[in-house]
Enzyme design. Structure first.
Site, PDB file in Angstrom:
ATOM      1  N   PRO A  88     -77.407 -21.576   3.117  1.00  0.00           N
ATOM      2  CA  PRO A  88     -77.221 -21.222   1.788  1.00  0.00           C
ATOM      3  C   PRO A  88     -78.234 -20.114   1.401  1.00  0.00           C
ATOM      4  O   PRO A  88     -78.111 -19.599   0.105  1.00  0.00           O
ATOM      5  CB  PRO A  88     -77.336 -22.660   1.076  1.00  0.00           C
ATOM      6  CG  PRO A  88     -76.784 -23.704   2.030  1.00  0.00           C
ATOM      7  CD  PRO A  88     -77.418 -23.040   3.367  1.00  0.00           C
ATOM      8  N   GLU A 115     -78.552 -30.985   6.521  1.00  0.00           N
ATOM      9  CA  GLU A 115     -79.379 -30.067   5.402  1.00  0.00           C
ATOM     10  C   GLU A 115     -79.568 -28.964   5.952  1.00  0.00           C
ATOM     11  O   GLU A 115     -80.176 -28.102   5.127  1.00  0.00           O
ATOM     12  CB  GLU A 115     -80.328 -30.950   4.760  1.00  0.00           C
ATOM     13  CG  GLU A 115     -79.966 -32.362   4.172  1.00  0.00           C
ATOM     14  CD  GLU A 115     -78.955 -31.900   3.051  1.00  0.00           C
ATOM     15  OE1 GLU A 115     -79.384 -31.217   1.982  1.00  0.00           O
ATOM     16  OE2 GLU A 115     -77.873 -32.184   2.992  1.00  0.00           O
ATOM     17  N   ARG A 153     -62.343  -6.151  11.427  1.00  0.00           N
ATOM     18  CA  ARG A 153     -61.374  -5.301  10.999  1.00  0.00           C
ATOM     19  C   ARG A 153     -61.988  -3.903  10.822  1.00  0.00           C
ATOM     20  O   ARG A 153     -61.225  -2.826  10.413  1.00  0.00           O
ATOM     21  CB  ARG A 153     -60.718  -5.835   9.754  1.00  0.00           C
ATOM     22  CG  ARG A 153     -61.618  -5.974   8.582  1.00  0.00           C
ATOM     23  CD  ARG A 153     -60.882  -6.748   7.119  1.00  0.00           C
ATOM     24  NE  ARG A 153     -59.995  -5.667   6.697  1.00  0.00           N
ATOM     25  CZ  ARG A 153     -60.347  -4.657   6.058  1.00  0.00           C
ATOM     26  NH1 ARG A 153     -61.474  -4.263   5.881  1.00  0.00           N
ATOM     27  NH2 ARG A 153     -59.127  -3.869   5.514  1.00  0.00           N
ATOM     28  N   ASP A 168     -59.252   0.862   1.747  1.00  0.00           N
ATOM     29  CA  ASP A 168     -59.149  -0.532   1.159  1.00  0.00           C
ATOM     30  C   ASP A 168     -60.326  -0.605  -0.120  1.00  0.00           C
ATOM     31  O   ASP A 168     -61.176   0.236  -0.257  1.00  0.00           O
ATOM     32  CB  ASP A 168     -59.170  -1.688   1.746  1.00  0.00           C
ATOM     33  CG  ASP A 168     -60.663  -1.615   2.865  1.00  0.00           C
ATOM     34  OD1 ASP A 168     -60.373  -2.496   3.888  1.00  0.00           O
ATOM     35  OD2 ASP A 168     -61.498  -0.967   2.380  1.00  0.00           O
TER      36      ASP A 168
HETATM   37  C1  9D3 Z   1     -79.367 -29.985  -1.050  1.00  0.00           C
HETATM   38  C2  9D3 Z   1     -79.607 -28.521  -0.821  1.00  0.00           C
HETATM   39  N1  9D3 Z   1     -78.565 -27.760  -0.124  1.00  0.00           N
HETATM   40  C3  9D3 Z   1     -78.467 -26.460  -0.306  1.00  0.00           C
HETATM   41  C4  9D3 Z   1     -77.834 -25.825  -1.457  1.00  0.00           C
HETATM   42  C5  9D3 Z   1     -78.252 -28.432   1.108  1.00  0.00           C
HETATM   43  C6  9D3 Z   1     -77.393 -27.899   1.984  1.00  0.00           C
HETATM   44  C7  9D3 Z   1     -76.008 -27.720   1.600  1.00  0.00           C
HETATM   45  C8  9D3 Z   1     -74.970 -27.233   2.496  1.00  0.00           C
HETATM   46  C9  9D3 Z   1     -77.716 -27.179   3.294  1.00  0.00           C
HETATM   47  C10 9D3 Z   1     -76.725 -26.606   3.797  1.00  0.00           C
HETATM   48  C11 9D3 Z   1     -75.325 -26.629   3.414  1.00  0.00           C
HETATM   49  C12 9D3 Z   1     -74.186 -26.329   4.394  1.00  0.00           C
HETATM   50  N2  9D3 Z   1     -73.796 -24.765   3.861  1.00  0.00           N
HETATM   51  C13 9D3 Z   1     -74.008 -23.833   4.865  1.00  0.00           C
HETATM   52  O1  9D3 Z   1     -74.592 -24.038   6.057  1.00  0.00           O
HETATM   53  C14 9D3 Z   1     -73.832 -22.406   4.526  1.00  0.00           C
HETATM   54  C15 9D3 Z   1     -73.295 -21.819   3.280  1.00  0.00           C
HETATM   55  C16 9D3 Z   1     -72.925 -22.488   2.041  1.00  0.00           C
HETATM   56  O2  9D3 Z   1     -73.162 -23.577   1.761  1.00  0.00           O
HETATM   57  N3  9D3 Z   1     -72.532 -21.383   0.980  1.00  0.00           N
HETATM   58  C17 9D3 Z   1     -72.614 -20.289   0.902  1.00  0.00           C
HETATM   59  N4  9D3 Z   1     -72.729 -19.516   2.472  1.00  0.00           N
HETATM   60  C18 9D3 Z   1     -73.089 -20.515   3.524  1.00  0.00           C
HETATM   61  S1  9D3 Z   1     -73.543 -19.960   5.185  1.00  0.00           S
HETATM   62  C19 9D3 Z   1     -73.834 -21.598   5.616  1.00  0.00           C
END
Ligand code: 9D3
Length: 248
Positions: A88, A115, A153, A168
């Site tokens: 994230p 996490e 793609r 596109d």
């Molecule tokens: C409590 C803090 N959280 C961060 C917002 C912890 C957390 C939540 C969800 C850590 C990892 C995740 C799992 N998400 C991903 O691995 C992830 C992701 C996403 O949640 N949103 C957008 N892109 C991606 S790419 C990997």
């Protein structure tokens, strides 16, 4: 291009990569794909891949040992591939990033669960770190699938010539105009008359104006960087004056 993914849930990838356009690209050898189970590199009787954070706190983290072992083994087979971590906190993946990645020889995706990752993984193993958008997923797998789809793609031959990647949405920086197919009238809803007129000049102009109006209504941020002609700008100024572009 070679795609490798490292995940605790490698089975998640089979349909999105095996079906449809990507399935054809695989069959034709335009891309290769391998999903690896991180657990295969975990040692000990229980093959543990996660552990609690030092310093306390909620949730579990992926341990460095199995991740380093997995990446090092796969990278030794594909020395030209870049290692991409999905988190994230990563750089937001967009069409520009997709185009840049499309010139790589290969990508090794590291998909997190829990996490996240021990920080030493990010610092020593990873070339690129991406998020796919500002929403919370349960892991990186769907992000890796989105990226593989968007990059594949763009590779030569993956799309048919007819439906090529340069025509596109986003390549001209605007949203697409509306599309219609037969019948010309359906349950009292008719196709805009201009599309039946055969006047290709007027149709092209109408479509351009629909693109501009729709982009102004839905994604005005895109207009800041879209290449616009003087005629486009005059049309947009007219719309803004009349308070138009609302229900598109
Ligand atoms: C409590 C803090 N959280 C961060 C917002 C912890 C957390 C939540 C969800 C850590 C990892 C995740 C799992 N998400 C991903 O691995 C992830 C992701 C996403 O949640 N949103 C957008 N892109 C991606 S790419 C990997």
């Amino acid at each position: 291009m070679n795609f490798d993914v490292i995940s605790l849930f490698p089975a998640m990838f089979s349909s999105p990569i095996g079906e449809s356009i990507l399935g054809k690209a695989l069959e034709r050898g335009l891309i290769s794909f391998e999903a690896h189970n991180l657990r295969d590199w975990a040692t000990g009787r229980h093959q543990v891949t996660d552990d609690a954070p030092y310093g306390g706190g909620n949730g579990m983290l992926l341990k460095p040992e199995p991740v380093f072992a997995a990446v090092e083994e796969i990278r030794s087979r594909r020395p030209a591939s870049k290692v991409v971590m999905l988190t994230p906190q990563g750089k937001r993946f967009d069409q520009r990033e997709a185009s840049e990645l499309a010139s790589c020889d290969g990508l090794i995706f590291l998909c997190g669960r829990y996490e996240g990752f021990d920080e030493r993984i990010r610092q020593n193993l990873v070339d690129l770190e991406y998020s796919i958008g500002d929403y919370v997923l349960t892991g990186g797998e769907l992000g890796a699938m989105v990226m593989i789809d968007a990059v594949s793609r763009l590779l030569p031959g993956v799309l048919g010539g007819r439906d090529s990647a340069c025509a596109d949405s986003f390549s001209d920086g605007l949203l697409e105009h509306p599309h219609y197919t037969r019948p010309a009238e359906f349950r009292g809803m008719s196709v805009p008359e201009i599309l039946l007129s055969g006047d290709h000049g007027r149709i092209a102009r109408w479509r351009r104006e629909q693109q501009l109006e729709r982009t102004l209504a839905r994604r005005p941020d895109l207009l800041d960087s879209a290449p616009l002609s003087d005629e486009d700008r005059r049309f947009l100024d007219g719309l803004k004056q009349s308070g138009g572009a609302s229900r598109l």
